[in-house]
Design a protein around this motif. Structure first.
Motif, mmCIF file in Angstrom:
data_model
loop_
_atom_site.group_PDB
_atom_site.id
_atom_site.type_symbol
_atom_site.label_atom_id
_atom_site.label_comp_id
_atom_site.label_asym_id
_atom_site.label_seq_id
_atom_site.Cartn_x
_atom_site.Cartn_y
_atom_site.Cartn_z
ATOM 1 N N TYR A 103 -60.903 24.213 11.867
ATOM 2 C CA TYR A 103 -61.299 24.058 13.255
ATOM 3 C C TYR A 103 -62.327 22.938 13.358
ATOM 4 O O TYR A 103 -63.082 22.685 12.418
ATOM 5 C CB TYR A 103 -61.921 25.355 13.808
ATOM 6 N N ILE A 160 -53.431 25.336 10.222
ATOM 7 C CA ILE A 160 -53.354 26.500 9.328
ATOM 8 C C ILE A 160 -52.502 26.114 8.137
ATOM 9 O O ILE A 160 -51.419 25.529 8.315
ATOM 10 C CB ILE A 160 -52.711 27.730 10.004
ATOM 11 N N TYR A 198 -54.195 39.883 20.150
ATOM 12 C CA TYR A 198 -55.338 39.868 19.255
ATOM 13 C C TYR A 198 -56.538 39.211 19.929
ATOM 14 O O TYR A 198 -56.423 38.118 20.500
ATOM 15 C CB TYR A 198 -55.004 39.096 17.966
ATOM 16 N N TYR A 245 -61.022 38.649 19.434
ATOM 17 C CA TYR A 245 -62.088 38.644 18.431
ATOM 18 C C TYR A 245 -63.426 38.342 19.092
ATOM 19 O O TYR A 245 -63.491 37.611 20.070
ATOM 20 C CB TYR A 245 -61.831 37.538 17.392
ATOM 21 N N TYR A 283 -67.087 36.707 17.717
ATOM 22 C CA TYR A 283 -67.833 36.076 16.639
ATOM 23 C C TYR A 283 -69.253 35.791 17.108
ATOM 24 O O TYR A 283 -69.510 35.601 18.293
ATOM 25 C CB TYR A 283 -67.221 34.718 16.261
ATOM 26 N N TYR A 309 -62.907 43.009 16.151
ATOM 27 C CA TYR A 309 -61.654 42.464 16.622
ATOM 28 C C TYR A 309 -60.778 43.592 17.159
ATOM 29 O O TYR A 309 -61.052 44.778 16.938
ATOM 30 C CB TYR A 309 -60.942 41.664 15.521
ATOM 31 N N VAL A 327 -56.459 44.502 17.943
ATOM 32 C CA VAL A 327 -55.065 44.084 17.776
ATOM 33 C C VAL A 327 -54.204 44.502 18.964
ATOM 34 O O VAL A 327 -52.987 44.288 18.961
ATOM 35 C CB VAL A 327 -54.463 44.607 16.453
ATOM 36 N N PHE A 347 -69.056 33.867 20.571
ATOM 37 C CA PHE A 347 -67.761 33.340 20.967
ATOM 38 C C PHE A 347 -66.726 34.446 20.942
ATOM 39 O O PHE A 347 -66.638 35.222 19.988
ATOM 40 C CB PHE A 347 -67.298 32.231 20.009
ATOM 41 N N ASP A 354 -51.516 37.747 14.263
ATOM 42 C CA ASP A 354 -52.663 37.907 13.367
ATOM 43 C C ASP A 354 -52.851 36.667 12.506
ATOM 44 O O ASP A 354 -52.995 35.575 13.020
ATOM 45 C CB ASP A 354 -52.551 39.199 12.556
ATOM 46 N N ARG A 355 -52.865 36.822 11.216
ATOM 47 C CA ARG A 355 -53.377 35.804 10.319
ATOM 48 C C ARG A 355 -52.620 34.482 10.312
ATOM 49 O O ARG A 355 -53.145 33.496 9.823
ATOM 50 C CB ARG A 355 -53.480 36.382 8.905
ATOM 51 N N ASP A 356 -51.389 34.452 10.788
ATOM 52 C CA ASP A 356 -50.618 33.203 10.781
ATOM 53 C C ASP A 356 -50.802 32.372 12.036
ATOM 54 O O ASP A 356 -50.160 31.336 12.181
ATOM 55 C CB ASP A 356 -49.123 33.501 10.657
ATOM 56 N N TYR A 357 -51.646 32.809 12.942
ATOM 57 C CA TYR A 357 -51.705 32.178 14.255
ATOM 58 C C TYR A 357 -53.081 31.613 14.549
ATOM 59 O O TYR A 357 -54.104 32.160 14.151
ATOM 60 C CB TYR A 357 -51.313 33.186 15.337
ATOM 61 N N GLU A 358 -53.080 30.507 15.299
ATOM 62 C CA GLU A 358 -54.334 29.883 15.681
ATOM 63 C C GLU A 358 -55.091 30.770 16.660
ATOM 64 O O GLU A 358 -54.495 31.534 17.414
ATOM 65 C CB GLU A 358 -54.064 28.531 16.334
ATOM 66 N N GLN A 359 -56.407 30.614 16.632
ATOM 67 C CA GLN A 359 -57.264 31.330 17.569
ATOM 68 C C GLN A 359 -57.737 30.366 18.648
ATOM 69 O O GLN A 359 -58.104 29.221 18.355
ATOM 70 C CB GLN A 359 -58.439 31.952 16.825
ATOM 71 N N PHE A 415 -60.604 29.774 21.437
ATOM 72 C CA PHE A 415 -61.977 30.222 21.656
ATOM 73 C C PHE A 415 -62.412 30.013 23.098
ATOM 74 O O PHE A 415 -62.007 29.039 23.749
ATOM 75 C CB PHE A 415 -62.925 29.449 20.740
ATOM 76 N N GLY A 416 -63.258 30.926 23.565
ATOM 77 C CA GLY A 416 -63.930 30.734 24.839
ATOM 78 C C GLY A 416 -65.117 29.804 24.683
ATOM 79 O O GLY A 416 -65.456 29.410 23.566
#
Lengths: 111, 113
Positions: free
Chosen positions: A34, A47, B31, B33, B35, B48, B50, B90, B97-102, B104-105
């Motif tokens: 990121y 990723i 999903y 989260y 932080y 987090y 799901v 944030f 889940d783990r294979d996907y981009e997040q 952010f606000g």
């Protein structure tokens, strides 16, 4: 479980290249990259998954060495817009849905 | 699409006060989260979720609570604010889940004095 990033900071002139490294002490399922500009939210770059699959930015390349538990982000022909702090997030092979982020690499591109 | 929105942008709390940080996403992501990011540091996962009704602890959950009654909203509650909770918070969401981009606000900057 926090990964170690290097270098901590780098200054480039426009057009120069840079490599940012991310190293983990744990076996990894994936590495996420990121970029965060000052005062803003992190933005997804890439990723890298165990097994070689990559998803992300078509102007940025990266590598993932599963055996060494390391990833590198390659920024070529840098532009002013590349300035910011780059974070790697590592996903250990534990099954938990938890990314561990490094402390970041601050990249400054100057004209 | 507004993406991920957070309110408030800034807040100053006195020690012992409580507050809720709001987070909403309009991407129909399952999903979500929370932080925190301390100065010069990376992000640390607090909690987090799901999906609606399902939440779990992250790396640094002490002093916080969450709930997820709808797909869109994921509020974070601080019950007894302490100076150690001074940070930028944030919220993020992802399709999987783990294979996907997040995504952010914009963050909430919280100071506890």
């Amino acid at each position: 479980q926090q990964p170690v990033q290097s270098p901590q900071a780098v200054i480039l002139r426009e057009g120069e290249d840079a490599v940012i490294n991310c190293s983990s002490s744990k076996a990894l399922y994936s590495v996420h990259w990121y970029r965060q500009k000052h005062g803003e939210a992190p933005v997804f770059l890439m990723i890298l998954l165990k097994g070689g699959e990559q998803k992300g930015h078509d102007k940025i390349s990266a590598s993932f060495n599963e055996k060494k538990q390391q990833s590198s982000l390659y920024l070529t022909a840098s532009q002013l817009s590349y300035s910011g702090t780059y974070f790697c997030g590592t996903d250990p092979q534990t099954g938990a849905n938890n990314l561990f982020f490094g402390t970041g690499t601050r990249l400054t591109v100057i004209p | 699409n507004a993406g991920v929105t957070q309110t408030p942008k800034f807040r100053i709390l006195k020690i012992g006060q409580s507050m809720t940080l709001q987070c909403t996403q309009d991407m129909n992501h399952n999903y979500m989260y929370w932080y925190r990011q301390d100065p010069g540091m990376g992000l640390k996962l607090i909690y987090y979720s799901v999906g609606a009704g399902i939440t779990d602890k992250g790396e640094v959950p002490n002093g916080y609570n969450v709930s997820r009654s709808t797909t869109e909203d994921f509020p974070l509650r601080l019950e007894l604010a302490a100076p150690s909770q001074t940070s930028v918070y944030f919220c993020a969401s992802s399709y999987g889940d783990r294979d996907y981009e997040q995504y952010f606000g914009p963050g909430t900057r919280l100071t506890v004095t």
